[in-house]
Structure formats: C-alpha cells, structure tokens
Design a protein around this motif. Structure first.
Motif, PDB file in Angstrom:
ATOM      1  N   VAL A 247       0.888  -1.169   0.150  1.00  0.00           N
ATOM      2  CA  VAL A 247      -0.115  -0.081  -0.065  1.00  0.00           C
ATOM      3  C   VAL A 247       0.944   1.360  -0.039  1.00  0.00           C
ATOM      4  CG1 VAL A 247      -1.799   1.265   1.072  1.00  0.00           C
ATOM      5  CG2 VAL A 247      -1.937  -1.120   1.282  1.00  0.00           C
ATOM      6  N   PHE A 248       0.796   2.214  -0.908  1.00  0.00           N
ATOM      7  CA  PHE A 248       1.495   3.357  -1.108  1.00  0.00           C
ATOM      8  C   PHE A 248       0.688   4.471  -0.554  1.00  0.00           C
ATOM      9  CE2 PHE A 248       3.183   0.401  -4.103  1.00  0.00           C
ATOM     10  CZ  PHE A 248       4.462   0.575  -4.169  1.00  0.00           C
TER      11      PHE A 248
ATOM     12  N   LEU B 225       3.115  -1.307   3.999  1.00  0.00           N
ATOM     13  CA  LEU B 225       3.193   0.023   3.817  1.00  0.00           C
ATOM     14  C   LEU B 225       4.514   0.495   3.386  1.00  0.00           C
ATOM     15  CD1 LEU B 225       1.123   2.606   3.958  1.00  0.00           C
ATOM     16  CD2 LEU B 225       2.035   2.976   6.155  1.00  0.00           C
ATOM     17  N   ALA B 226       4.216   1.350   2.244  1.00  0.00           N
ATOM     18  CA  ALA B 226       5.101   2.044   1.281  1.00  0.00           C
ATOM     19  C   ALA B 226       5.024   3.441   1.405  1.00  0.00           C
ATOM     20  CB  ALA B 226       5.481   1.460   0.063  1.00  0.00           C
ATOM     21  N   THR B 227       6.062   4.100   1.988  1.00  0.00           N
ATOM     22  CA  THR B 227       5.815   5.885   2.163  1.00  0.00           C
ATOM     23  C   THR B 227       6.857   6.612   1.397  1.00  0.00           C
ATOM     24  OG1 THR B 227       7.174   5.760   4.303  1.00  0.00           O
ATOM     25  CG2 THR B 227       4.881   5.368   4.624  1.00  0.00           C
ATOM     26  N   GLY B 228       7.810   5.849   0.996  1.00  0.00           N
ATOM     27  CA  GLY B 228       8.765   6.667   0.163  1.00  0.00           C
ATOM     28  C   GLY B 228       8.512   6.815  -1.231  1.00  0.00           C
ATOM     29  N   ASP B 229       9.475   6.720  -2.085  1.00  0.00           N
ATOM     30  CA  ASP B 229       9.147   7.026  -3.652  1.00  0.00           C
ATOM     31  C   ASP B 229       8.336   5.893  -4.256  1.00  0.00           C
ATOM     32  OD1 ASP B 229       9.649   7.212  -6.588  1.00  0.00           O
ATOM     33  OD2 ASP B 229      11.567   8.186  -6.341  1.00  0.00           O
ATOM     34  N   ALA B 230       7.255   5.987  -4.695  1.00  0.00           N
ATOM     35  CA  ALA B 230       6.498   4.772  -5.239  1.00  0.00           C
ATOM     36  C   ALA B 230       6.895   4.259  -6.504  1.00  0.00           C
ATOM     37  CB  ALA B 230       5.081   5.531  -5.346  1.00  0.00           C
ATOM     38  N   ILE B 231       7.464   5.415  -7.319  1.00  0.00           N
ATOM     39  CA  ILE B 231       8.061   4.718  -8.755  1.00  0.00           C
ATOM     40  C   ILE B 231       9.112   3.851  -8.429  1.00  0.00           C
ATOM     41  CG2 ILE B 231       8.795   5.652 -10.832  1.00  0.00           C
ATOM     42  CD1 ILE B 231       5.745   5.579 -10.703  1.00  0.00           C
TER      43      ILE B 231
END
Length: 187
Positions: A87-88, A101-107
């Motif tokens: 989950v971004f 959870l991913a909170t950094g640079d999504a790309i």
C-alpha cells in the motif's frame, strides 16, 4: 522481470468512480465477477494507492462471511486475504493483513518490485497507476467498460506527458453490455 498490469472497471466516459467515490454503477454480473476472480488468482502482488486500499480493506477481509456471499465471492475474499499487498501512502500509519506500507518514492519501489523475479503484479488506483504509466512501467491495461455515463469522478487515465501507443490483445463481451478490452504498450 515481473509483469505490471493496470486493470479496473470503468464507465463508458472513462471514470473508475463517479463523484463522491460512488461505485454503484459497477456491480458485476456473475460471469464478470468470475473473470475478475480468475484474473486475481494469477496475481502474485497487489499494489494499491490509499483510497483503493481503504475500499478493498473495508470489505474483503470478511467478504466470505457476508450474508449471501456466493462461492465466487468467498473465493475472491480468500484470495484477496492471501495475496501479498503493498500500500503506497504518506497519509496512513499502518496497514494490516498480508500488506505492507510503502511511504517513500512509489515509482522507485514499483520499479524495484518489477525487476524482481516473480509472478504478475496488479496496480490499482488511478493516482498510483497514473504515476506508473507516466514512466512506462505498465505492461498491460485491462479496461472493463460498463455501459453507463456518470459525467465526472475519478478518471481511469490521468494526464500523461506523451502518447502511449497500444496494441489490442483481447476483447470480450459480458452480460449487460460490459466489454473487456486488454492492451499492451507497443514497444
């Protein structure tokens, strides 16, 4: 390298949600629901933006326990719970179940995940998918078009910096005039 698929239900005028995040227009026939289930079974990792995560996680963790759940809905809920998810978001603090959870640079994270060995990934949510589209990470578009015009809402496609030429790889018609079109970027 993993394949990245962007596929969602859309209105004929190109929206994945009507104003107010209304999805009432997208109720699938049994045949379409079964098609989605078959597609989801082949996915090894779901990539969600916050809004789609909130929609999916509000129902599917217990979707198999809902009164009147069909066998396909029971299987969809089980598959959803068992499939890993990323989950971004920068606005929520935690996710549960088989999600991280991913909170950094999504790309950068999507590119890293795509470079790994493994089965296909599905990106969901217009904003997250739009970011992946703009940098050429999408390998397949699956658009399930419902014969309804809602006049506004959340568009399936976001603004792009340049054209993306596509090749049609499949069409299929479902009950109620719903049409699947699948495309791959022309490389």
């Amino acid at each position: 390298m993993r394949k990245l698929i962007f596929g969602m239900n859309a209105t004929l005028d190109g929206y994945i949600a009507a104003p107010g995040e209304d999805l009432g227009w997208s109720a699938p026939s049994d045949e379409l629901f079964q098609w989605w289930l078959d597609q989801e079974r082949s996915i090894s990792l779901f990539l969600y933006g916050r809004r789609l995560w909130e929609t999916m996680s509000a129902y599917w963790p217990t979707g198999d326990q809902q009164p009147g759940a069909t066998p396909a809905q029971v299987e969809f809920a089980r598959n959803w719970r068992d499939t890993p998810k990323v989950v971004f978001s920068s606005t929520i603090d935690e996710v549960d179940g088989d999600a991280r959870l991913a909170t950094g640079d999504a790309i950068a994270e999507i590119a890293r995940l795509k470079a790994e060995d493994g089965g296909p990934m599905r990106v969901g949510g217009a904003t997250l998918a739009g970011a992946a589209m703009r940098v050429g990470l999408i390998d397949e578009y699956a658009i399930v078009t419902h014969p309804v015009l809602v006049g506004g809402g959340t568009p399936f496609f976001t603004a792009l910096d340049s054209w993306v030429n596509l090749d049609l790889v499949e069409t299929r018609t479902f009950p109620g005039g719903v049409v699947l079109t699948r495309y791959e970027p022309r490389r």
